[in-house]
Design a protein around this motif. Structure first.
Motif, PDB file in Angstrom:
ATOM      1  N   GLU A 135       0.829  -1.219   0.000  1.00  0.00           N
ATOM      2  CA  GLU A 135       0.000   0.000   0.000  1.00  0.00           C
ATOM      3  C   GLU A 135       0.857   1.260   0.000  1.00  0.00           C
ATOM      4  OE1 GLU A 135      -2.786   2.267   3.279  1.00  0.00           O
ATOM      5  OE2 GLU A 135      -3.092   0.105   2.998  1.00  0.00           O
ATOM      6  N   ARG A 136       1.878   1.284   0.810  1.00  0.00           N
ATOM      7  CA  ARG A 136       2.719   2.479   0.903  1.00  0.00           C
ATOM      8  C   ARG A 136       3.546   2.680  -0.360  1.00  0.00           C
ATOM      9  NH1 ARG A 136       5.646   1.701   6.602  1.00  0.00           N
ATOM     10  NH2 ARG A 136       6.004   3.961   6.545  1.00  0.00           N
ATOM     11  N   GLN A 137       4.014   1.591  -0.960  1.00  0.00           N
ATOM     12  CA  GLN A 137       4.786   1.719  -2.189  1.00  0.00           C
ATOM     13  C   GLN A 137       3.896   2.182  -3.345  1.00  0.00           C
ATOM     14  OE1 GLN A 137       8.156   1.482  -2.517  1.00  0.00           O
ATOM     15  NE2 GLN A 137       7.723   2.310  -4.563  1.00  0.00           N
ATOM     16  N   GLU A 138       2.666   1.695  -3.392  1.00  0.00           N
ATOM     17  CA  GLU A 138       1.740   2.140  -4.441  1.00  0.00           C
ATOM     18  C   GLU A 138       1.435   3.629  -4.300  1.00  0.00           C
ATOM     19  OE1 GLU A 138      -1.663  -0.369  -4.120  1.00  0.00           O
ATOM     20  OE2 GLU A 138      -0.766  -2.027  -5.261  1.00  0.00           O
ATOM     21  N   ARG A 139       1.357   4.102  -3.081  1.00  0.00           N
ATOM     22  CA  ARG A 139       1.109   5.528  -2.866  1.00  0.00           C
ATOM     23  C   ARG A 139       2.275   6.359  -3.401  1.00  0.00           C
ATOM     24  NH1 ARG A 139       0.582   5.402   2.260  1.00  0.00           N
ATOM     25  NH2 ARG A 139      -1.648   4.927   2.226  1.00  0.00           N
ATOM     26  N   LEU A 140       3.497   5.907  -3.140  1.00  0.00           N
ATOM     27  CA  LEU A 140       4.672   6.618  -3.643  1.00  0.00           C
ATOM     28  C   LEU A 140       4.726   6.595  -5.165  1.00  0.00           C
ATOM     29  CD1 LEU A 140       7.307   5.363  -1.053  1.00  0.00           C
ATOM     30  CD2 LEU A 140       6.564   7.740  -1.354  1.00  0.00           C
ATOM     31  N   THR A 141       4.428   5.435  -5.737  1.00  0.00           N
ATOM     32  CA  THR A 141       4.439   5.328  -7.202  1.00  0.00           C
ATOM     33  C   THR A 141       3.398   6.240  -7.818  1.00  0.00           C
ATOM     34  OG1 THR A 141       5.175   3.019  -7.039  1.00  0.00           O
ATOM     35  CG2 THR A 141       4.215   3.728  -9.130  1.00  0.00           C
ATOM     36  N   SER A 142       2.225   6.326  -7.185  1.00  0.00           N
ATOM     37  CA  SER A 142       1.170   7.205  -7.692  1.00  0.00           C
ATOM     38  C   SER A 142       1.598   8.663  -7.652  1.00  0.00           C
ATOM     39  CB  SER A 142      -0.099   7.004  -6.862  1.00  0.00           C
ATOM     40  OG  SER A 142      -1.110   7.903  -7.264  1.00  0.00           O
ATOM     41  N   LEU A 143       2.303   9.046  -6.600  1.00  0.00           N
ATOM     42  CA  LEU A 143       2.775  10.426  -6.506  1.00  0.00           C
ATOM     43  C   LEU A 143       3.792  10.750  -7.600  1.00  0.00           C
ATOM     44  CD1 LEU A 143       3.208  10.867  -2.633  1.00  0.00           C
ATOM     45  CD2 LEU A 143       1.390  11.781  -4.071  1.00  0.00           C
ATOM     46  N   LYS A 144       4.702   9.829  -7.846  1.00  0.00           N
ATOM     47  CA  LYS A 144       5.708  10.066  -8.890  1.00  0.00           C
ATOM     48  C   LYS A 144       5.055  10.161 -10.268  1.00  0.00           C
ATOM     49  CE  LYS A 144       9.519   7.747  -6.473  1.00  0.00           C
ATOM     50  NZ  LYS A 144      10.480   6.619  -6.507  1.00  0.00           N
ATOM     51  N   THR A 145       4.084   9.292 -10.525  1.00  0.00           N
ATOM     52  CA  THR A 145       3.378   9.347 -11.811  1.00  0.00           C
ATOM     53  C   THR A 145       2.609  10.652 -11.958  1.00  0.00           C
ATOM     54  OG1 THR A 145       3.142   6.935 -11.776  1.00  0.00           O
ATOM     55  CG2 THR A 145       1.715   8.158 -13.282  1.00  0.00           C
ATOM     56  N   MET A 146       1.999  11.084 -10.881  1.00  0.00           N
ATOM     57  CA  MET A 146       1.218  12.330 -10.892  1.00  0.00           C
ATOM     58  C   MET A 146       2.096  13.529 -11.241  1.00  0.00           C
ATOM     59  SD  MET A 146      -0.438  14.248  -7.604  1.00  0.00           S
ATOM     60  CE  MET A 146       1.235  14.495  -6.982  1.00  0.00           C
ATOM     61  N   MET A 147       3.318  13.567 -10.742  1.00  0.00           N
ATOM     62  CA  MET A 147       4.178  14.717 -10.980  1.00  0.00           C
ATOM     63  C   MET A 147       4.524  14.889 -12.454  1.00  0.00           C
ATOM     64  SD  MET A 147       4.509  16.240  -8.123  1.00  0.00           S
ATOM     65  CE  MET A 147       5.750  17.416  -8.631  1.00  0.00           C
ATOM     66  N   ASP A 148       4.439  13.830 -13.238  1.00  0.00           N
ATOM     67  CA  ASP A 148       4.770  13.906 -14.670  1.00  0.00           C
ATOM     68  C   ASP A 148       3.575  14.306 -15.525  1.00  0.00           C
ATOM     69  OD1 ASP A 148       7.353  13.124 -14.096  1.00  0.00           O
ATOM     70  OD2 ASP A 148       6.936  10.982 -14.382  1.00  0.00           O
ATOM     71  N   LYS A 149       2.394  14.417 -14.921  1.00  0.00           N
ATOM     72  CA  LYS A 149       1.188  14.725 -15.691  1.00  0.00           C
ATOM     73  C   LYS A 149       0.969  16.232 -15.755  1.00  0.00           C
ATOM     74  CE  LYS A 149      -1.285  10.388 -14.822  1.00  0.00           C
ATOM     75  NZ  LYS A 149      -2.523   9.769 -14.307  1.00  0.00           N
ATOM     76  N   ALA A 150       0.682  16.695 -16.987  1.00  0.00           N
ATOM     77  CA  ALA A 150       0.467  18.131 -17.183  1.00  0.00           C
ATOM     78  C   ALA A 150      -0.973  18.546 -16.955  1.00  0.00           C
ATOM     79  CB  ALA A 150       0.888  18.523 -18.601  1.00  0.00           C
ATOM     80  N   ASP A 151      -1.909  17.591 -16.917  1.00  0.00           N
ATOM     81  CA  ASP A 151      -3.322  17.933 -16.772  1.00  0.00           C
ATOM     82  C   ASP A 151      -3.761  18.042 -15.311  1.00  0.00           C
ATOM     83  OD1 ASP A 151      -2.932  15.238 -16.357  1.00  0.00           O
ATOM     84  OD2 ASP A 151      -4.863  14.628 -17.193  1.00  0.00           O
TER      85      ASP A 151
END
Length: 264
Positions: A135-151
């Motif tokens: 759960e904690r690793q998925e949260r971190l991965t989601s944050l990193k993916t979010m930072m690359d999104k321009a929308d």
């Protein structure tokens, strides 16, 4: 007895005749005077009516003027208040324009900050007690993916980063029970984990034969004496709201005191 002379009698008769002949003339003059007086009276009455009508109109106009004067005074006060509000809005607009001009600067500064915060959170999770690892690793991965999104707006990105920090903070002041897989003696076993804040992470196998706790110094799970089985079971029931909160006897490592070298 005196005898009236013929001459005197003739004079008297002439006088009477003259008076009688003059009567129609005076009557016509009097009639003219009466008619003129009547006309003057009627004209005066008509003039008075006109004067009264004009006076009423003047009074009505005066009342309208006073009402308009009062309304104008109210409008002046209202306009003054509106002008103050307009001036205040103009000041707010000027301040907003200044803030808008600084948005790009703020965005350039806050994005690196968020990236550093995510990296710091990842390092913290790696060094922390290994509870809820997926759960904690998925949260971190989601944050990193979010930072690359321009929308996604910068404000939303910052909110989610702060939310992740808040979740980690809440872990430190809660008790939780969850199930998972744990490799024991080279074999994966179904176990129930008991997390008490960040100070203790323990497990109990489904059949109750294996119990242990996480040793943060050795970075591994260590077996515990069967004497703790009852307490861990009790803690699991408390975490699941199946039992009222109570005291537990569990092996909790002593806190490590870290001295800081201030250079004084």
């Amino acid at each position: 007895m005196k005898t009236i002379s013929k001459k005197a009698l003739s004079t008297a008769v002439a006088t009477v005749l003259m008076g009688v002949s003059a009567l129609p003339v005076h009557s016509a003059a009097i009639q003219k005077v009466i008619s003129a007086s009547s006309e003057i009276t009627n004209s005066a009455a008509s003039s008075q009516q006109k004067i009264d009508k004009i006076a009423e109109q003047v009074q009505e106009k005066l009342m309208q003027f006073r009402a308009m004067e009062k309304e104008t005074a109210g409008l002046d006060i209202y306009n003054g208040q509106i002008q103050k509000q307009i001036n205040s809005q103009i000041e707010e607009m000027e301040q907003l324009n200044k803030d808008i001009d600084q948005v790009s600067v703020i965005e350039r500064q806050i994005t690196p900050l968020m990236l550093r915060m995510i990296d710091g959170l990842e390092s913290f999770v790696a060094l922390d007690v290994p509870f809820l690892p997926t759960e904690r690793q998925e949260r971190l991965t989601s944050l990193k993916t979010m930072m690359d999104k321009a929308d996604i707006a910068v404000s939303e990105k910052f909110r989610r980063v702060m939310e992740a920090y808040q979740v980690e903070v809440d872990y430190g002041r809660s008790i939780e029970a969850y199930s998972g897989l744990l490799e024991l003696d080279g074999q994966e076993r179904d176990v129930d984990f008991l997390r008490i804040g960040r100070v203790a992470l323990m497990y109990l196998s489904r059949d109750g034969s294996l119990i242990g706790r996480w040793d943060n110094e050795q970075k591994s799970f260590q077996a515990l004496s069967p004497d703790y089985r009852m307490h861990i079971t009790k803690g699991l029931r408390m975490a699941k709201k199946q039992l009222a909160p109570d005291l537990l006897t569990l092996p909790i490592p002593a806190p490590v005191l870290v001295s800081a070298n201030t250079g004084l």
